[in-house]
Design an enzyme around this catalytic site. Structure first.
Site, PDB file in Angstrom:
ATOM      1  N   ASN A 164     -10.872  29.188  35.172  1.00 11.66           N
ATOM      2  CA  ASN A 164      -9.660  28.305  35.639  1.00 11.66           C
ATOM      3  C   ASN A 164      -9.204  28.785  37.024  1.00 11.66           C
ATOM      4  OD1 ASN A 164      -7.057  27.187  36.082  1.00 11.66           O
ATOM      5  ND2 ASN A 164      -7.531  26.039  34.269  1.00 11.66           N
ATOM      6  N   SER A 170     -10.597  22.406  33.816  1.00  8.88           N
ATOM      7  CA  SER A 170      -9.376  21.827  34.430  1.00  8.88           C
ATOM      8  C   SER A 170      -8.395  21.549  33.344  1.00  8.88           C
ATOM      9  CB  SER A 170      -9.957  20.730  34.869  1.00  8.88           C
ATOM     10  OG  SER A 170      -9.055  20.098  35.940  1.00  8.88           O
ATOM     11  N   GLU A 171      -7.200  22.105  33.427  1.00 10.13           N
ATOM     12  CA  GLU A 171      -6.393  22.041  32.307  1.00 10.13           C
ATOM     13  C   GLU A 171      -6.069  20.729  31.937  1.00 10.13           C
ATOM     14  OE1 GLU A 171      -5.875  23.772  35.202  1.00 10.13           O
ATOM     15  OE2 GLU A 171      -3.444  23.340  35.824  1.00 10.13           O
ATOM     16  N   ASN A 172      -6.222  19.446  32.688  1.00 13.56           N
ATOM     17  CA  ASN A 172      -5.957  18.262  32.244  1.00 13.56           C
ATOM     18  C   ASN A 172      -6.861  17.723  31.327  1.00 13.56           C
ATOM     19  OD1 ASN A 172      -7.505  18.321  34.478  1.00 13.56           O
ATOM     20  ND2 ASN A 172      -7.474  16.037  34.668  1.00 13.56           N
ATOM     21  N   SER A 177      -6.598  21.538  25.416  1.00 14.50           N
ATOM     22  CA  SER A 177      -7.135  22.421  26.592  1.00 14.50           C
ATOM     23  C   SER A 177      -6.231  23.674  26.809  1.00 14.50           C
ATOM     24  CB  SER A 177      -6.700  21.374  27.781  1.00 14.50           C
ATOM     25  OG  SER A 177      -6.811  22.089  29.070  1.00 14.50           O
TER      26      SER A 177
END
Lengths: 219, 241
Positions: free
Chosen positions: A24, A47-49, A89
Site C-alpha cells: 500500500n 487501494s484501501e477503498n 480492506s
C-alpha cells in the site's frame, strides 16, 4: 551538497519491494515508488477503498467513475485484481496481510512513532486510513524530506505533533539517508551520495548510531 | 412483500430531526446521490451523519452541510470540502474523526450485533484518549464502540426485488458495511431485476439487510480525473504527488 530528489528517493524505496508483495503506497513520494518496481516482479498494489491490483491510469476512453484509488483518482486494474468492501480492506491491512506500506510524514521519532495527520491550530482534514496502515502493515517505511523548509530536522527525539502511530516505523528513507529503527533509536544505514555522515548527523535532531557497514545509497 | 419504492422522495420517508444517518461511498464514488438530494429537500435538522467523507461543495453530503442540516459528522477524511472547513472552524459543525478502518469496522460490527471491539489502530494517539486501552497477548488495543443508524443510505449497481445487491468495482467500498448497520436500509440502484435473475454465487449483499430499493439515474461525478498521458509509459494509477 546533492540530496536525493523525489524520484531518486522513490527509486531507493523500490528496493524494499519484493516479488509477491502486497503493497500500500501513500500519497506523495510513496506513489512514485510504483514507477520503479522492476518489470517481471509480481507486486499487487492495494487501494484501501477496496481494490487489490491497481493498474495504470486510464485512457480517456476507459475512464470509469466506479473505479478510483484512495486519492480519488480514476484508475484501471491489473490482471488478478479483486474488489472488496472497506471492512474487508482494513481487515487485510490491520490483520497483517499487507507486506509493506510506504507513507509520508511530518515527523518521525527515535521511538518509531510517526506524525502525519494533524497540525493543531491549522485545518484538520482527518487521518483517513493512515492510522490503520501503520498499526497493521507488516513493514512500515516512511518516505520524507530530512528537514523542513526552514531547515529544521524532522527526525526527532520525540514527535511534537499529534501521533498517527506509536512504535510502528521500521525504516525511514529521506533525501539524505536511510535510517532503521531499533530499541536504541535511529541507526544510520546509508547516506545520499552528496552529504557526509557528519552532514547527516548535523541535520538530525535525534541521536544517530552509525552502522558499522554504513554505505552510500546505491541504485 | 414490496421493497420497491417509486422514487427517492418516497424511499427516504421517515427521516426526522435528530436522527443518525449512515451513508455509503468513498469520496464521490458510490455515494447514494439521489437519497442525499431527497434528504436535502426534506429540510430536517440536527442530523448525525456517518460517512467516510463529506462530499464536495454542492454535491453529495456537501448539500446537507449547505442547508445546515448536519449537527455532527463522523468521518475519516474531509479534505475536499471548503464549506465543511468553514462550519467546523466556526463551531457550527461537530466532527468526530475516526480512522478509516475503525469506521468500517464500527459499521460492520454494528450490523453484526457486536457492540464494541478492541483494535490496535490509534493506540497512543488522540483517537484513544478517554477510551479503554487493554493489553492482550503483549500488545495494546483500544476499545471502540460500534455504530448503528436509524437509516442507512447506499448505492448499488443491481438489485433484485428482494434487495439482493451487486456492487460495481470500487463503488462497493463502505456500502455493504453501512447497509448492515441501518435499522432501515435504503438502496438506490441502476437496475432492478426480478427475483431469481441474480446468480446467488455473485450476490455481494443479501436482501435481508435491505428494506427499501429504488431505481435511479446517476451523475457519478468524478472528483479527480487522471489519465495516462498519450505519450510515454503508462504509470501505475496510484495517487500522484
Amino acid at each position: 551538497m546533492a540530496l536525493l530528489n523525489r524520484d531518486q528517493l522513490a527509486k531507493r524505496i523500490s528496493q524494499e519491494v519484493k516479488d509477491g508483495y502486497v503493497v500500500n503506497l501513500g500519497i506523495g513520494i510513496p506513489t512514485l515508488v510504483a514507477n520503479h518496481i522492476p518489470a517481471g516482479m509480481f507486486v499487487m498494489l492495494q487501494s484501501e477503498n477496496g481494490l487489490l491490483g491497481i493498474g495504470p491510469f486510464p485512457t480517456k476512453e476507459n475512464v470509469d467513475a466506479d473505479l478510483i484509488n484512495a486519492g480519488k483518482q480514476t484508475i484501471t486494474t491489473v490482471p488478478g485484481a479483486s474488489y472488496f468492501s472497506s471492512a474487508d480492506s482494513f481487515a487485510m491491512i490491520r490483520g497483517g496481510h499487507v507486506d509493506l506500506t510506504v507513507l509520508g510524514a511530518m515527523e518521525v521519532d527515535q521511538e518509531g512513532s510517526i506524525a502525519n495527520w494533524m497540525v493543531p491550530g491549522k485545518l484538520i482534514k482527518g487521518m483517513g486510513g493512515a492510522m490503520d496502515l501503520v498499526a497493521g502493515a507488516k513493514r512500515v517505511i516512511v518516505a520524507m524530506q530530512h528537514r523542513d523548509k526552514a531547515g529544521n530536522s524532522k527526525i526527532l527525539k520525540k514527535c511534537t505533533l499529534p501521533l498517527t502511530g506509536q512504535n510502528c516505523v521500521h525504516r525511514v528513507v529521506t533525501d539524505m539517508a536511510v535510517l532503521d529503527l531499533s530499541k536504541e533509536g535511529f541507526i544510520l544505514k546509508e547516506f545520499a551520495p552528496g552529504p557526509s555522515i557528519d552532514d547527516v548527523k548535523a541535520a538530525t535532531e535525534a541521536p544517530l548510531t552509525i552502522d558499522p557497514e554504513v554505505r552510500e545509497i546505491r541504485f | 412483500m414490496n421493497k420497491v419504492y417509486p422514487n427517492a422522495a418516497a424511499a427516504v420517508a421517515g427521516v426526522k430531526d435528530g436522527m443518525t444517518l449512515l451513508f455509503g461511498g468513498f469520496g464521490l464514488c458510490g455515494i447514494p446521490e439521489n437519497s442525499i438530494a431527497a434528504i436535502r429537500d426534506t429540510g430536517i435538522k440536527n442530523l448525525t451523519c456517518v460517512s467516510n467523507n463529506a462530499g464536495v461543495d454542492g454535491f453529495g453530503l456537501g448539500q446537507l452541510l449547505e442547508k445546515r442540516m448536519v449537527k455532527k459528522m463522523i468521518s475519516s477524511y474531509v479534505g475536499e470540502n471548503d464549506l465543511f472547513e468553514k462550519l467546523y472552524l466556526s463551531g457550527e459543525l461537530e466532527v468526530e474523526f475516526t480512522p478509516q478502518g475503525t469506521l468500517a469496522e464500527k459499521l460492520r460490527a454494528g450490523g453484526a450485533g457486536i457492540p464494541a471491539f478492541f483494535t490496535p489502530t490509534g493506540v497512543g494517539t488522540k483517537v484513544a484518549e478517554g477510551k479503554e486501552v487493554r493489553e492482550i497477548k503483549g500488545r495494546k488495543y483500544v476499545l471502540e464502540h460500534s455504530i448503528t443508524g436509524d437509516f442507512a443510505f447506499i448505492k448499488a449497481w443491481k438489485a433484485d426485488k428482494f434487495g439482493n445487491l451487486i456492487f460495481r468495482k470500487t463503488s462497493r467500498n463502505f456500502s455493504p458495511n453501512t447497509a448492515t448497520a441501518g435499522r432501515i436500509t435504503v438502496a438506490e440502484v441502476e437496475e432492478i431485476v426480478e427475483i431469481g435473475e441474480l446468480d446467488p454465487e455473485n450476490v455481494h449483499l443479501p436482501g435481508a439487510y435491505v428494506q427499501r430499493i429504488y431505481a435511479a439515474k446517476f451523475e457519478k461525478r468524478i472528483e479527480n480525473l487522471t489519465l495516462t498521458p498519450s505519450t510515454g509509459d503508462p504509470k501505475p494509477g496510484i495517487s500522484q504527488p
